[in-house]
Every structure is written in C-alpha cells, then in structure tokens.
Design a protein around this motif. Structure first.
Motif, short mmCIF file in Angstrom:
data_model
loop_
_atom_site.label_atom_id
_atom_site.label_comp_id
_atom_site.label_asym_id
_atom_site.label_seq_id
_atom_site.Cartn_x
_atom_site.Cartn_y
_atom_site.Cartn_z
N ARG A 115 54.73 42.14 95.64
CA ARG A 115 55.89 43.02 95.59
C ARG A 115 57.20 42.23 95.69
O ARG A 115 58.09 42.37 94.84
CB ARG A 115 55.82 44.03 96.73
CG ARG A 115 57.00 45.00 96.81
CD ARG A 115 57.06 45.68 98.17
NE ARG A 115 57.36 44.72 99.24
CZ ARG A 115 57.12 44.96 100.52
NH1 ARG A 115 56.53 46.09 100.91
NH2 ARG A 115 57.44 44.05 101.43
N ASP A 116 57.31 41.40 96.73
CA ASP A 116 58.59 40.77 97.04
C ASP A 116 59.00 39.72 96.01
O ASP A 116 60.18 39.63 95.64
CB ASP A 116 58.53 40.12 98.42
CG ASP A 116 58.35 41.14 99.53
OD1 ASP A 116 58.56 42.35 99.26
OD2 ASP A 116 58.01 40.74 100.65
N ALA A 117 58.04 38.90 95.54
CA ALA A 117 58.40 37.85 94.58
C ALA A 117 58.90 38.46 93.28
O ALA A 117 59.87 37.96 92.69
CB ALA A 117 57.19 36.95 94.33
N LYS A 118 58.26 39.51 92.84
CA LYS A 118 58.66 40.16 91.58
C LYS A 118 60.04 40.80 91.72
O LYS A 118 60.91 40.64 90.85
CB LYS A 118 57.63 41.22 91.19
CG LYS A 118 57.91 41.92 89.87
CD LYS A 118 56.73 42.85 89.53
CE LYS A 118 56.92 43.51 88.16
NZ LYS A 118 58.04 44.47 88.16
N VAL A 119 60.26 41.51 92.83
CA VAL A 119 61.54 42.16 93.04
C VAL A 119 62.66 41.13 93.14
O VAL A 119 63.74 41.28 92.55
CB VAL A 119 61.50 43.04 94.31
CG1 VAL A 119 62.90 43.51 94.69
CG2 VAL A 119 60.58 44.24 94.09
N TYR A 120 62.41 40.07 93.91
CA TYR A 120 63.44 39.04 94.07
C TYR A 120 63.78 38.42 92.72
O TYR A 120 64.96 38.23 92.38
CB TYR A 120 62.98 37.96 95.04
CG TYR A 120 64.06 36.94 95.33
CD1 TYR A 120 64.95 37.14 96.37
CD2 TYR A 120 64.18 35.80 94.56
CE1 TYR A 120 65.96 36.22 96.63
CE2 TYR A 120 65.19 34.87 94.79
CZ TYR A 120 66.08 35.09 95.83
OH TYR A 120 67.07 34.19 96.07
N TRP A 121 62.74 38.09 91.95
CA TRP A 121 62.98 37.44 90.65
C TRP A 121 63.76 38.35 89.72
O TRP A 121 64.70 37.92 89.04
CB TRP A 121 61.64 37.05 90.02
CG TRP A 121 61.80 36.37 88.69
CD1 TRP A 121 62.43 35.19 88.43
CD2 TRP A 121 61.31 36.85 87.43
NE1 TRP A 121 62.37 34.90 87.09
CE2 TRP A 121 61.68 35.89 86.46
CE3 TRP A 121 60.58 37.97 87.05
CZ2 TRP A 121 61.36 36.04 85.10
CZ3 TRP A 121 60.25 38.11 85.71
CH2 TRP A 121 60.65 37.16 84.76
N GLU A 122 63.39 39.62 89.70
CA GLU A 122 64.04 40.56 88.77
C GLU A 122 65.45 40.94 89.23
O GLU A 122 66.40 40.92 88.43
CB GLU A 122 63.19 41.82 88.62
CG GLU A 122 61.88 41.58 87.88
CD GLU A 122 61.05 42.84 87.76
OE1 GLU A 122 61.38 43.84 88.45
OE2 GLU A 122 60.06 42.82 87.00
#
Length: 257
Positions: free
Chosen positions: A112-119
C-alpha cells in the motif's frame, strides 16, 4: 572508478548476480576476536559513483589498521550493490529492470505505502519506482540475505549528493562524519533505513556525500572513517580507542554467501 583502487580492495565474488548477471563483489576484514559486525554498502543507486569510491577507500583504511587496534569489528563491504546501474551506458539510479533498490525492501504495508508514495509524492517518477513487490530484485534480495545471515550490528549505507548525515534506528546517532552533519530527513516506504533501522532495530547510518561523481579528498574520507570508528566504539561497544595507522591487512574468506 580507478582500476588500481578496485584491485587494491581485493574484492571477492559472492554467489549473487545482478539482473544482467554481473557478479556482486564483497570484502571481509575480520580480526580473530571480532564481536561486532558492520555492513557497509555503496552504490545502491548506480548514478552515485562517489559512494562506491568511498567504500573502496574505506576498505583500504580498514586493512591498514594494526591487528591489535581493530576494535573487534568484523567489517563486510559491498561497494557496488547495483552494478547494472553503475555500468550502464549512462549511470542510472535504478537497476536493469528500472527498480529503485532503496525502495524495494519489505517494510510493513509495503504494497500500500510504496505505491501511494510513488504515485502521490513522486508523481510516478521512474527513477523512484519501488518495483512490483518487495524484494523483487536480485540485488535487494542479496542485501536482505546479508542482513539475515551476517546479522550486522550496524549498517552504513553510502549515497550522494545531498551532503548530510542521516540515521535510523536505536542508539544515539553520530552528530557528524567529517564535514557531514546530522540531518534526519525521515523514512520512506521500502527504504533500507526504514526496513533495517526502524523495523529491524539495526542502526542504519546513511552517508549522503556532497557530489555523486566527485570523490571527496583523501583527508576527508579519512576523517569520516575516523569519526565512524569513534562513534561505533562509543555507542556500540566496539572496544578500544580509535587508531588508523598503517599495518597488516585483514583476512577474508574465499567466497561470501
């Protein structure tokens, strides 16, 4: 990167390979009575060439320490974690599959967090893509395996070019290494500092050199090394007073896991 410097480091091949099949090299320097293990990693990002050079210079300094003044520290150096990035036609931050290795470690809620941060925070910056899943890359898998097998008491991760000193994990952080002063910049999903320091409780000192292509002067690299030894000695119980005078070199195994 100077050929002579690489040869002098006496690196040994590990069994690990990069995406493109390049060997990941390492060097152990270990006194007979070592009680403390320190893992030093350079070039997680392939365009931070100075980080690899500093790791190689530190191998030289570690080897020059007299056997009786090595503080019982078993050093393991991995100067270039991302050889495909380093040796691409134009050095690149990511590995050969376009993954930012320093966002690929299995921090909690990574999916969840890595995807949100990247986007949301990076605007889908391709230089900071965390990958399809944690530890998807052979290079991050190798470093993860080193953490599990070598069980370091301290990890030193060398980067560039922000010119600061960062720290994650337990213990009181060093206030400075050479000209680099402590400036804790926070944690990121999937980063080594977040995974090792925050969630595994292994102190992670992140050295951010001032320039990604220009290696610091010899005197500056020596001062950073002295400061690192002094802090390690004081905070992690490494042993006697720091000394880096020349002497015999440390031994190393024929092949690392």
């Amino acid at each position: 990167m100077q050929r002579a410097l690489c040869e002098a480091a006496q690196l040994q091949p590990t069994v690990a390979r990069s995406v493109k099949g390049r060997t990941l090299w390492a060097r152990d320097i270990k006194p007979d009575q070592a009680t403390l293990r320190v893992l030093v990693v350079g070039a997680i990002h392939g365009d931070e060439l100075s980080s690899a050079a500093v790791a190689l210079h530190w191998i030289k300094l570690a080897g020059q320490m007299p056997v009786d003044t090595r503080h019982g520290i078993h050093w393991r150096f991995v100067p270039v974690l991302n050889p495909d990035g380093v040796f691409s036609a134009s050095p690149q931050r990511v590995n050969a599959r376009g993954v930012d290795l320093n966002r690929n470690f299995p921090t909690p809620n990574w999916a969840r967090d890595a995807k949100v941060y990247w986007e949301k925070r990076t605007g889908k910056d391709p230089r900071r893509w965390p990958g399809p899943q944690p530890l998807s890359e052979p290079e991050s898998q190798f470093l993860h395996n080193q953490m599990r097998g070598f069980k370091p008491h301290l990890i030193v991760s060398i980067h560039a070019p922000y010119g600061v000193l960062d720290f994650d994990g337990p213990s009181v952080p060093p206030s400075r290494l050479g000209r680099l002063y402590l400036d804790q910049v926070g944690v990121f999903p999937g980063s080594l500092g977040n995974y090792g320091g925050v969630h595994k409780g292994v102190p992670v000192v992140t050295v951010e050199l001032p320039n990604s292509t220009r290696t610091p002067l010899d005197a500056e690299m020596r001062q950073m090394w002295q400061d690192l030894l002094r802090w390690t000695n004081e905070r992690l119980g490494a042993g006697r007073d720091v000394a880096i005078e020349t002497g015999s070199t440390g031994g190393f195994p024929p092949k690392l896991p």
